[in-house]
Design a protein around this motif. Sequence first.
Motif, PDB file in Angstrom:
ATOM      1  N   ASP A 245       5.149 -15.113  34.866  1.00  0.00           N
ATOM      2  CA  ASP A 245       4.684 -14.187  33.831  1.00  0.00           C
ATOM      3  C   ASP A 245       4.015 -14.945  32.688  1.00  0.00           C
ATOM      4  O   ASP A 245       4.598 -15.132  31.612  1.00  0.00           O
ATOM      5  CB  ASP A 245       5.861 -13.356  33.317  1.00  0.00           C
ATOM      6  CG  ASP A 245       5.414 -12.288  32.317  1.00  0.00           C
ATOM      7  OD1 ASP A 245       4.204 -11.995  32.276  1.00  0.00           O
ATOM      8  OD2 ASP A 245       6.279 -11.763  31.589  1.00  0.00           O
ATOM      9  N   PHE A 246       2.768 -15.335  32.913  1.00  0.00           N
ATOM     10  CA  PHE A 246       2.017 -16.029  31.871  1.00  0.00           C
ATOM     11  C   PHE A 246       1.497 -15.042  30.814  1.00  0.00           C
ATOM     12  O   PHE A 246       1.224 -15.424  29.682  1.00  0.00           O
ATOM     13  CB  PHE A 246       0.849 -16.795  32.506  1.00  0.00           C
ATOM     14  CG  PHE A 246       0.086 -17.664  31.562  1.00  0.00           C
ATOM     15  CD1 PHE A 246       0.746 -18.527  30.683  1.00  0.00           C
ATOM     16  CD2 PHE A 246      -1.306 -17.642  31.534  1.00  0.00           C
ATOM     17  CE1 PHE A 246       0.040 -19.332  29.803  1.00  0.00           C
ATOM     18  CE2 PHE A 246      -2.014 -18.444  30.663  1.00  0.00           C
ATOM     19  CZ  PHE A 246      -1.348 -19.289  29.792  1.00  0.00           C
ATOM     20  N   HIS A 247       1.377 -13.794  31.176  1.00  0.00           N
ATOM     21  CA  HIS A 247       0.922 -12.755  30.251  1.00  0.00           C
ATOM     22  C   HIS A 247       1.768 -12.697  28.977  1.00  0.00           C
ATOM     23  O   HIS A 247       1.241 -12.597  27.865  1.00  0.00           O
ATOM     24  CB  HIS A 247       0.946 -11.395  30.968  1.00  0.00           C
ATOM     25  CG  HIS A 247       0.627 -10.219  30.096  1.00  0.00           C
ATOM     26  ND1 HIS A 247       1.570  -9.592  29.300  1.00  0.00           N
ATOM     27  CD2 HIS A 247      -0.529  -9.539  29.886  1.00  0.00           C
ATOM     28  CE1 HIS A 247       1.018  -8.590  28.661  1.00  0.00           C
ATOM     29  NE2 HIS A 247      -0.259  -8.532  28.992  1.00  0.00           N
ATOM     30  N   SER A 248       3.081 -12.781  29.153  1.00  0.00           N
ATOM     31  CA  SER A 248       3.979 -12.673  27.993  1.00  0.00           C
ATOM     32  C   SER A 248       3.827 -13.843  27.028  1.00  0.00           C
ATOM     33  O   SER A 248       4.095 -13.705  25.822  1.00  0.00           O
ATOM     34  CB  SER A 248       5.431 -12.570  28.462  1.00  0.00           C
ATOM     35  OG  SER A 248       5.809 -13.740  29.162  1.00  0.00           O
ATOM     36  N   VAL A 249       3.395 -14.995  27.525  1.00  0.00           N
ATOM     37  CA  VAL A 249       3.205 -16.171  26.675  1.00  0.00           C
ATOM     38  C   VAL A 249       2.027 -15.963  25.719  1.00  0.00           C
ATOM     39  O   VAL A 249       2.057 -16.408  24.562  1.00  0.00           O
ATOM     40  CB  VAL A 249       2.964 -17.424  27.534  1.00  0.00           C
ATOM     41  CG1 VAL A 249       2.685 -18.646  26.660  1.00  0.00           C
ATOM     42  CG2 VAL A 249       4.148 -17.679  28.450  1.00  0.00           C
ATOM     43  N   LEU A 250       1.010 -15.239  26.181  1.00  0.00           N
ATOM     44  CA  LEU A 250      -0.213 -15.047  25.402  1.00  0.00           C
ATOM     45  C   LEU A 250      -0.195 -13.789  24.546  1.00  0.00           C
ATOM     46  O   LEU A 250      -1.099 -13.576  23.734  1.00  0.00           O
ATOM     47  CB  LEU A 250      -1.421 -14.980  26.351  1.00  0.00           C
ATOM     48  CG  LEU A 250      -1.612 -16.157  27.309  1.00  0.00           C
ATOM     49  CD1 LEU A 250      -2.816 -15.895  28.220  1.00  0.00           C
ATOM     50  CD2 LEU A 250      -1.791 -17.454  26.545  1.00  0.00           C
ATOM     51  N   THR A 251       0.831 -12.965  24.706  1.00  0.00           N
ATOM     52  CA  THR A 251       0.857 -11.656  24.058  1.00  0.00           C
ATOM     53  C   THR A 251       1.675 -11.668  22.776  1.00  0.00           C
ATOM     54  O   THR A 251       2.830 -12.078  22.756  1.00  0.00           O
ATOM     55  CB  THR A 251       1.438 -10.598  25.019  1.00  0.00           C
ATOM     56  OG1 THR A 251       0.699 -10.618  26.243  1.00  0.00           O
ATOM     57  CG2 THR A 251       1.355  -9.203  24.402  1.00  0.00           C
ATOM     58  N   PHE A 280       2.689 -24.510  30.423  1.00  0.00           N
ATOM     59  CA  PHE A 280       3.549 -23.479  30.990  1.00  0.00           C
ATOM     60  C   PHE A 280       3.740 -23.686  32.500  1.00  0.00           C
ATOM     61  O   PHE A 280       4.875 -23.593  33.019  1.00  0.00           O
ATOM     62  CB  PHE A 280       2.935 -22.107  30.712  1.00  0.00           C
ATOM     63  CG  PHE A 280       3.617 -20.955  31.405  1.00  0.00           C
ATOM     64  CD1 PHE A 280       4.785 -20.390  30.887  1.00  0.00           C
ATOM     65  CD2 PHE A 280       3.098 -20.436  32.580  1.00  0.00           C
ATOM     66  CE1 PHE A 280       5.415 -19.331  31.529  1.00  0.00           C
ATOM     67  CE2 PHE A 280       3.718 -19.372  33.226  1.00  0.00           C
ATOM     68  CZ  PHE A 280       4.873 -18.817  32.701  1.00  0.00           C
ATOM     69  N   LEU A 281       2.651 -23.978  33.193  1.00  0.00           N
ATOM     70  CA  LEU A 281       2.721 -24.143  34.641  1.00  0.00           C
ATOM     71  C   LEU A 281       3.532 -25.391  35.023  1.00  0.00           C
ATOM     72  O   LEU A 281       4.287 -25.376  36.011  1.00  0.00           O
ATOM     73  CB  LEU A 281       1.322 -24.225  35.234  1.00  0.00           C
ATOM     74  CG  LEU A 281       0.470 -22.941  35.110  1.00  0.00           C
ATOM     75  CD1 LEU A 281      -0.909 -23.160  35.724  1.00  0.00           C
ATOM     76  CD2 LEU A 281       1.177 -21.762  35.765  1.00  0.00           C
ATOM     77  N   GLU A 282       3.376 -26.454  34.269  1.00  0.00           N
ATOM     78  CA  GLU A 282       4.138 -27.668  34.563  1.00  0.00           C
ATOM     79  C   GLU A 282       5.632 -27.414  34.422  1.00  0.00           C
ATOM     80  O   GLU A 282       6.435 -27.927  35.214  1.00  0.00           O
ATOM     81  CB  GLU A 282       3.687 -28.793  33.634  1.00  0.00           C
ATOM     82  CG  GLU A 282       4.404 -30.126  33.928  1.00  0.00           C
ATOM     83  CD  GLU A 282       3.914 -31.250  33.005  1.00  0.00           C
ATOM     84  OE1 GLU A 282       4.529 -32.338  33.072  1.00  0.00           O
ATOM     85  OE2 GLU A 282       2.960 -31.045  32.250  1.00  0.00           O
ATOM     86  N   LYS A 283       6.027 -26.639  33.442  1.00  0.00           N
ATOM     87  CA  LYS A 283       7.434 -26.387  33.191  1.00  0.00           C
ATOM     88  C   LYS A 283       8.037 -25.387  34.183  1.00  0.00           C
ATOM     89  O   LYS A 283       9.260 -25.384  34.390  1.00  0.00           O
ATOM     90  CB  LYS A 283       7.623 -25.879  31.755  1.00  0.00           C
ATOM     91  CG  LYS A 283       7.420 -26.936  30.694  1.00  0.00           C
ATOM     92  CD  LYS A 283       7.548 -26.349  29.305  1.00  0.00           C
ATOM     93  CE  LYS A 283       7.493 -27.451  28.246  1.00  0.00           C
ATOM     94  NZ  LYS A 283       6.221 -28.187  28.253  1.00  0.00           N
ATOM     95  N   HIS A 284       7.223 -24.535  34.781  1.00  0.00           N
ATOM     96  CA  HIS A 284       7.746 -23.482  35.639  1.00  0.00           C
ATOM     97  C   HIS A 284       7.388 -23.638  37.116  1.00  0.00           C
ATOM     98  O   HIS A 284       7.649 -22.741  37.916  1.00  0.00           O
ATOM     99  CB  HIS A 284       7.271 -22.110  35.145  1.00  0.00           C
ATOM    100  CG  HIS A 284       7.824 -21.736  33.801  1.00  0.00           C
ATOM    101  ND1 HIS A 284       7.230 -22.103  32.634  1.00  0.00           N
ATOM    102  CD2 HIS A 284       8.935 -21.016  33.461  1.00  0.00           C
ATOM    103  CE1 HIS A 284       7.917 -21.638  31.605  1.00  0.00           C
ATOM    104  NE2 HIS A 284       8.974 -20.988  32.085  1.00  0.00           N
ATOM    105  N   SER A 285       6.813 -24.778  37.457  1.00  0.00           N
ATOM    106  CA  SER A 285       6.445 -25.013  38.871  1.00  0.00           C
ATOM    107  C   SER A 285       7.544 -25.797  39.587  1.00  0.00           C
ATOM    108  O   SER A 285       8.223 -26.614  38.988  1.00  0.00           O
ATOM    109  CB  SER A 285       5.136 -25.789  38.957  1.00  0.00           C
ATOM    110  OG  SER A 285       4.085 -25.054  38.372  1.00  0.00           O
TER     111      SER A 285
END
Length: 285
Positions: A245-251, A280-285
């Motif tokens: 859920d990258f959307h919530s990071v930008l909202t 974000f991707l590095e931390k959640h991959s």
Amino acid sequence: MAISLICIFSIVLCSCSDVTVSQDSSLSKNDTTTPAKTSLTDTKSSTVATTVKIVTTSATTTETTLPETTAVATEPKPAPTDPPKTSETAPQAKPTASTDFDTSFFDDALFIGDSITTGLYLYGYLDESLVYAKLGLAPSTALESEIDGVTINSKIKANNPKKIYIMLGTNSVGYSDGNYLANCMGELVQHISQITKAKVYVLSIPPITYYAEADYDNALTTSAINEYNTALKSVIKGTKAKFLDFHSVLTAPDGYYYDEYHEMDGIHFMGSTYQVMLSFLEKHS
């Protein structure tokens, strides 16, 4: 002689009497004239008095009509039919997402997306060979599309990535049904999983700004984006991919893009937003 004297005396007496009568008559005339003048003066005074009364009455009438004029001027205005949204004027909170990442972490990755994803190499964060993206690419067209003559199958086989990140849907949301697009993404993920052992991550699409949503040339809406992301999360649960859920990071709390993250069009990323994305991707991959 005596008779003559008597006659003369009589004449004198008559003359005196005439003089007296003449004087009395003259006095009578003067007395008659004076009252006439007085009467004229009284008439003028009466006229002036009457005129004053008329003017006073007219003034009074004018004063009584003023409240009616005021009443018309103070009629309430109709309420605006389309009041501005609160987010248009309310101060926005500041984002707190991390921007730290290690570029080498993505050396074995492949990014699949639309024009937003092209910014990863256009801003110099990643090598272009690690990105398979172009303007207008959508979940429903990704399998059949080509980029510089290369299909998605060929790109995956050539790169042999260990991690694949997919963010698609912004170009289609608002024009197509959210559930349909989510199912198309599910089919794309299943196809990719059949041709590679790479771990697949599916990102929710980003928000938009209040101004982008109000643009009549743009079919994107916050509700359509949220509907698609919700459906996408549900569909991806049934695959081997992982939903992020990258959307919530930008909202922001108001439901729209943080001002620090979007370009002027209210849709695409600022250059610095890719740092937030990669962190974000590095931390959640």
